[in-house]
Design a protein around this motif. Structure first.
Motif, PDB file in Angstrom:
ATOM      1  N   PRO A 475       7.456  73.211 -74.674  1.00 36.39           N
ATOM      2  CA  PRO A 475       8.400  73.557 -75.740  1.00 36.39           C
ATOM      3  C   PRO A 475       9.571  74.412 -75.265  1.00 36.39           C
ATOM      4  O   PRO A 475      10.542  74.573 -75.989  1.00 36.39           O
ATOM      5  N   ARG A 476       9.496  74.947 -74.036  1.00 36.35           N
ATOM      6  CA  ARG A 476      10.615  75.730 -73.516  1.00 36.35           C
ATOM      7  C   ARG A 476      11.716  74.856 -72.947  1.00 36.35           C
ATOM      8  O   ARG A 476      12.784  75.345 -72.597  1.00 36.35           O
ATOM      9  N   VAL A 477      11.473  73.548 -72.840  1.00 37.47           N
ATOM     10  CA  VAL A 477      12.457  72.622 -72.286  1.00 37.47           C
ATOM     11  C   VAL A 477      13.318  72.078 -73.422  1.00 37.47           C
ATOM     12  O   VAL A 477      12.800  71.487 -74.369  1.00 37.47           O
ATOM     13  N   GLY A 478      14.625  72.284 -73.291  1.00 38.29           N
ATOM     14  CA  GLY A 478      15.532  71.799 -74.319  1.00 38.29           C
ATOM     15  C   GLY A 478      16.257  70.540 -73.939  1.00 38.29           C
ATOM     16  O   GLY A 478      16.763  69.819 -74.808  1.00 38.29           O
ATOM     17  N   ALA A 479      16.320  70.237 -72.647  1.00 29.97           N
ATOM     18  CA  ALA A 479      17.011  69.030 -72.200  1.00 29.97           C
ATOM     19  C   ALA A 479      16.468  68.628 -70.837  1.00 29.97           C
ATOM     20  O   ALA A 479      15.957  69.470 -70.085  1.00 29.97           O
ATOM     21  N   VAL A 480      16.593  67.337 -70.542  1.00 27.61           N
ATOM     22  CA  VAL A 480      16.086  66.787 -69.279  1.00 27.61           C
ATOM     23  C   VAL A 480      17.179  65.922 -68.662  1.00 27.61           C
ATOM     24  O   VAL A 480      17.750  65.052 -69.329  1.00 27.61           O
ATOM     25  N   SER A 481      17.473  66.178 -67.394  1.00 29.66           N
ATOM     26  CA  SER A 481      18.416  65.348 -66.639  1.00 29.66           C
ATOM     27  C   SER A 481      17.658  64.269 -65.899  1.00 29.66           C
ATOM     28  O   SER A 481      16.665  64.542 -65.224  1.00 29.66           O
ATOM     29  N   GLY A 482      18.134  63.037 -66.035  1.00 30.28           N
ATOM     30  CA  GLY A 482      17.553  61.941 -65.279  1.00 30.28           C
ATOM     31  C   GLY A 482      18.222  61.780 -63.934  1.00 30.28           C
ATOM     32  O   GLY A 482      19.092  62.565 -63.535  1.00 30.28           O
ATOM     33  N   ASN A 483      17.831  60.749 -63.225  1.00 34.59           N
ATOM     34  CA  ASN A 483      18.307  60.476 -61.877  1.00 34.59           C
ATOM     35  C   ASN A 483      19.246  59.275 -61.923  1.00 34.59           C
ATOM     36  O   ASN A 483      18.805  58.127 -61.960  1.00 34.59           O
ATOM     37  N   ALA A 484      20.553  59.550 -61.959  1.00 34.34           N
ATOM     38  CA  ALA A 484      21.548  58.477 -62.019  1.00 34.34           C
ATOM     39  C   ALA A 484      21.826  57.947 -60.621  1.00 34.34           C
ATOM     40  O   ALA A 484      22.032  58.719 -59.682  1.00 34.34           O
ATOM     41  N   LYS A 485      21.852  56.630 -60.500  1.00 33.46           N
ATOM     42  CA  LYS A 485      22.094  55.992 -59.211  1.00 33.46           C
ATOM     43  C   LYS A 485      23.239  54.997 -59.332  1.00 33.46           C
ATOM     44  O   LYS A 485      23.495  54.458 -60.415  1.00 33.46           O
ATOM     45  N   VAL A 486      23.909  54.774 -58.226  1.00 34.90           N
ATOM     46  CA  VAL A 486      25.024  53.832 -58.194  1.00 34.90           C
ATOM     47  C   VAL A 486      24.463  52.421 -58.084  1.00 34.90           C
ATOM     48  O   VAL A 486      23.681  52.117 -57.176  1.00 34.90           O
ATOM     49  N   ALA A 487      24.861  51.569 -59.007  1.00 33.24           N
ATOM     50  CA  ALA A 487      24.372  50.184 -58.985  1.00 33.24           C
ATOM     51  C   ALA A 487      25.211  49.325 -58.053  1.00 33.24           C
ATOM     52  O   ALA A 487      24.677  48.554 -57.248  1.00 33.24           O
ATOM     53  N   ASN A 488      26.527  49.434 -58.163  1.00 34.43           N
ATOM     54  CA  ASN A 488      27.426  48.612 -57.342  1.00 34.43           C
ATOM     55  C   ASN A 488      27.733  49.337 -56.034  1.00 34.43           C
ATOM     56  O   ASN A 488      28.840  49.832 -55.815  1.00 34.43           O
ATOM     57  N   ARG A 489      26.736  49.408 -55.160  1.00 31.76           N
ATOM     58  CA  ARG A 489      26.883  50.157 -53.908  1.00 31.76           C
ATOM     59  C   ARG A 489      27.288  49.289 -52.737  1.00 31.76           C
ATOM     60  O   ARG A 489      27.204  49.717 -51.578  1.00 31.76           O
ATOM     61  N   GLY A 490      27.715  48.063 -53.000  1.00 31.36           N
ATOM     62  CA  GLY A 490      28.226  47.212 -51.930  1.00 31.36           C
ATOM     63  C   GLY A 490      29.622  47.650 -51.527  1.00 31.36           C
ATOM     64  O   GLY A 490      30.388  48.179 -52.331  1.00 31.36           O
ATOM     65  N   GLY A 491      30.012  47.415 -50.294  1.00 30.27           N
ATOM     66  CA  GLY A 491      31.321  47.836 -49.815  1.00 30.27           C
ATOM     67  C   GLY A 491      31.312  49.309 -49.424  1.00 30.27           C
ATOM     68  O   GLY A 491      30.409  50.069 -49.773  1.00 30.27           O
ATOM     69  N   LEU A 492      32.357  49.699 -48.714  1.00 28.93           N
ATOM     70  CA  LEU A 492      32.411  51.063 -48.196  1.00 28.93           C
ATOM     71  C   LEU A 492      32.511  52.088 -49.316  1.00 28.93           C
ATOM     72  O   LEU A 492      31.818  53.113 -49.298  1.00 28.93           O
ATOM     73  N   LEU A 493      33.353  51.821 -50.322  1.00 28.76           N
ATOM     74  CA  LEU A 493      33.507  52.781 -51.418  1.00 28.76           C
ATOM     75  C   LEU A 493      32.206  52.928 -52.196  1.00 28.76           C
ATOM     76  O   LEU A 493      31.822  54.040 -52.587  1.00 28.76           O
TER      77      LEU A 493
END
Length: 730
Positions: A475-493
């Motif tokens: 109950p002390r947790v008010g928010a949770v951050s997930g793990n965002a990942k890059v989907a379009n990781r092809g190419g140098l950028l």
């Protein structure tokens, strides 16, 4: 205050001018760093000697009538000459010796040293000594082209004009000694200077004190004479290293020769020549003052940036080590508490009371409470179908409703969602009002107490919601951050952004989780308690980084914001540098807005104080100040490669890149990612990093000028594909 919506443009011209000015100062300082004093140089093989009338003449050569004439010192007259100064340590000590013994000398000064120490130059003249030119950077005039020789002498005259308001008639070539050792090439250089009006000064006795042979040997060389009672020009040095032996030798030379009737005076007085110094007009003084000021500014700049370069290296290394330590601690804690937090912890003293939150009202926590997923969508036709399908395919055991809030889209976003006809998915249409208003509209329509906020270009894994909700059992947790990942990781950028997300963002979040000062739950994947959201007044609309603003507000209530690395989500990253610029510009500007809005946290207590003194200080140092200094530090690194020993900067860069690569491999391993993309990391330091630094510069300028930045929309390319064929919106 009136807020303008137009972004600043003119500051880029100022930035370019500033960069140009820095480059000029670096070049000036690099050029001046040729002033190394008496240093070894390449001796020519079997050089041709100078003409006999020069090698057999006196040590002072004039070309007043076009014919070289060698002058010798009168009997019992010694001209002590000092090369390579002025030096802030040794020149004053030699001046003190000369003043105590009522002796005068001639100082052949390097122009760069004159510019760096103008007050010392004025003291030399004020105490009755002569100053001659020793070129601006101690260049080998015999080896340099004629234009370089003239430039060196001209710059030295300008430095003298700026420092003391005079020019000089005397000149001694670096690396020269006695007349009988003068080569043909050296004479050609000396002859050109003589034709320009200089009196060329060589030496009768070269003590070679620069080699520090010992005080006794320096004295012996100075006292050597062909016959008793002759005069001499004695060569010594007042710079270029430790001159303790020289100072002691000068005292002995004067003390031993003066009782024998010798006098110690300047060259011009001894030979009856016109004064060495000539007053210059005002415009010459002004030009000289500009050179002196620029030279001193360049030296100060390189010294300061050298210190900042070292400080930045220390800070970045410390940050990297700190991130890895906290990442390891976070991993150990996660392994110790797999899945969700177990048990029913008691409310800590001073913790906020949130009505309706399990654990605060005496009710046991529901292991799988109902969840409302809110998807704000504005012109997201390229990826909204994949987003909604992934949310509907969740394996979460509890009730899940998905609310898509169409924020006045002008494309097919709403039509695509309707065409999917997925159970548990609702569509809300509203006029365009921005992402925060769309989130607040969704929260108002939601039925559950746990709200998961998802961007319209993000795809969840089937178990993401379950992992996001699990920490809410505390109950002390008010928010949770997930793990965002890059989907379009092809190419140098794409690889660069993938590396940044894993190494930068996620390592940061692990540290923030351990330190309990999480500043941002990403808009792509995060969970919030409705009660916590209500306590801070909903999703704020005052900043462009509503996710950061909201997270900081929740932290300040005393509730915890945690990071759950197993809550995976794939988001579409910008596919071009222009799109990346627009996204990061908004992120950076919005983050600074949120930091300023919550600045009071720095002096508050409890959870707010942890956010302020840990999170905000960290963001200020590593996300604002360090990037602001980075362009200048990069220029200094280039300066070091060109003008200093390149081994140092190259070694430091290689070591830091290797450390980043090792840290990146560990971060990728923690996230269960292959390490293959790390080959792109060194190239990231050359282009990508500089672009992000310029984003910070642009954001700071925008904030300082009080310009209101508009929302920067990113063009979606449909990374996840699968767009139903439905009519376009009208």
């Amino acid at each position: 205050m009136t807020v303008r919506s137009r972004e600043p443009r003119g500051h880029w011209v100022l930035l370019l001018l500033g960069a140009f000015a820095l480059a000029v100062l670096f070049l000036l300082d690099g050029f001046a760093r040729g002033a190394v004093g008496e240093a070894p140089h390449r001796e020519p093989v079997r050089p041709a000697p100078a003409p006999p009338e020069v090698t057999g003449g006196g040590p002072v050569v004039t070309l007043a009538d076009g014919t070289p004439r060698g002058l010798r010192m009168p009997p019992r007259t010694i001209a002590l000459t000092f090369d390579d100064g002025p030096d802030p340590e040794w020149t004053p000590r030699l001046l003190d010796v000369l003043r105590r013994r009522d002796a005068h000398a001639t100082f052949f000064a390097i122009g760069a040293h004159i510019a760096q120490h103008p007050a010392l130059t004025r003291r030399v003249l004020r105490e009755g000594h002569d100053i001659g030119s020793h070129t601006y950077t101690h260049v080998d005039m015999a080896a340099a082209p004629a234009w370089r020789d003239r430039l060196e002498l001209d710059l030295t005259q300008r430095a003298l004009a700026g420092a003391a308001g005079v020019h000089t008639r005397l000149m001694r070539m670096p690396y020269s000694s006695r007349p009988d050792g003068l080569t043909e090439a050296e004479w050609r250089a000396a002859e050109r200077a003589g034709e320009d009006g200089y009196v060329i000064v060589l030496a009768d006795r070269d003590t070679e004190d620069w080699a520090r042979p010992g005080t006794a040997e320096i004295v012996r060389s100075a006292l050597a004479a062909g016959r008793r009672g002759e005069g001499a020009v004695v060569m010594l040095h007042d710079s270029g290293g430790d001159r303790t032996q020289t100072v002691a030798a000068v005292e002995q030379i004067i003390d031993r020769l003066r009782p024998m009737g010798y006098r110690f005076t300047t060259l011009t007085q001894a030979l009856g020549l016109p004064p060495a110094q000539v007053a210059v007009p005002v415009h010459e003084r002004a030009a000289g003052w500009a050179l002196v000021t620029a030279q001193r500014a360049a030296a100060t700049l390189t010294g300061t940036l050298g210190a900042l370069f070292a400080l930045a290296g220390i800070l970045c290394t410390a940050r990297l080590v700190m991130l890895l330590i906290f990442a390891h601690v976070h991993m150990r804690r996660a392994r110790g508490h797999p899945g969700r937090v177990r048990g029913h912890p008691r409310r800590a003293r001073g913790a906020p009371v949130l009505p309706g939150v399990p654990g605060y009202d005496g009710l046991p926590p529901d292991p799988f409470p109902p969840v409302s997923v809110i998807v704000p969508a504005y012109n997201e036709e390229a990826g909204i179908a994949a987003t909604v399908r992934s949310l509907a395919a969740t394996d979460y055991p509890g009730t899940v409703e998905v609310i898509v809030v169409d924020d006045g889209s002008t494309d097919r976003t709403a039509a695509i969602v309707e065409a999917l006809r997925l159970p548990g998915v609702r569509l809300i249409r509203k006029p365009n009002g921005g992402k925060p208003s769309a989130l607040n509209a969704g929260a108002a329509a939601a039925r559950a107490e746990i709200l998961v906020l998802v961007d319209g270009d993000t795809v969840f894994r089937h178990d993401t919601i379950r992992h996001l909700v699990a920490p809410m059992s505390d109950p002390r947790v008010g928010a949770v951050s997930g793990n965002a990942k890059v989907a379009n990781r092809g190419g140098l950028l794409g690889r660069w952004q993938h590396i940044e997300y894993v190494i930068g963002f996620n390592l940061d979040r692990r540290m923030f989780d351990v330190l309990r000062c999480m500043p941002t739950v990403p808009g792509a994947v995060g969970a919030f308690r409705r009660a916590a959201l209500a306590r801070v007044g909903g999703v704020p609309e005052e900043t462009l980084a509503e996710d950061t603003d909201l997270t900081m507000a929740i932290c300040r209530t005393g509730l915890r914001v945690v990071y759950e690395e197993k809550a995976l989500a794939w988001t579409e990253a910008p596919s071009s540098l222009r799109q990346l610029w627009r996204q990061r510009y908004r992120w950076c500007y919005g983050t600074m807005q949120a930091m300023w809005k919550h600045r009071r946290a720095v002096v508050e207590r409890g959870g707010s104080g942890r956010l302020g003194r840990r999170g905000l200080v960290y963001l200020t140092v590593f996300h604002v100040l360090t990037p602001l200094l980075a362009p200048a530090i990069d220029l200094f690194a280039l300066y070091g490669l060109v003008f200093l020993d390149p081994a140092g900067p190259l070694l430091m860069w290689a070591a830091f890149t290797a450390a980043q690569t090792a840290a990146g491999a560990y971060a990728l391993w923690l996230d269960g990612e292959p390490i293959r993309p790390l080959w792109a990391l060194p190239f990231q330091q050359i282009v990508y990093r500089q672009l992000l630094y310029l984003v910070v510069v642009q954001s700071v300028v925008t904030a300082v000028l009080g310009v209101g930045l508009r929302w920067q929309t990113i063009r979606r390319t449909g990374t996840f594909g699968d767009v139903p064929d439905v009519p376009a919106a009208r």
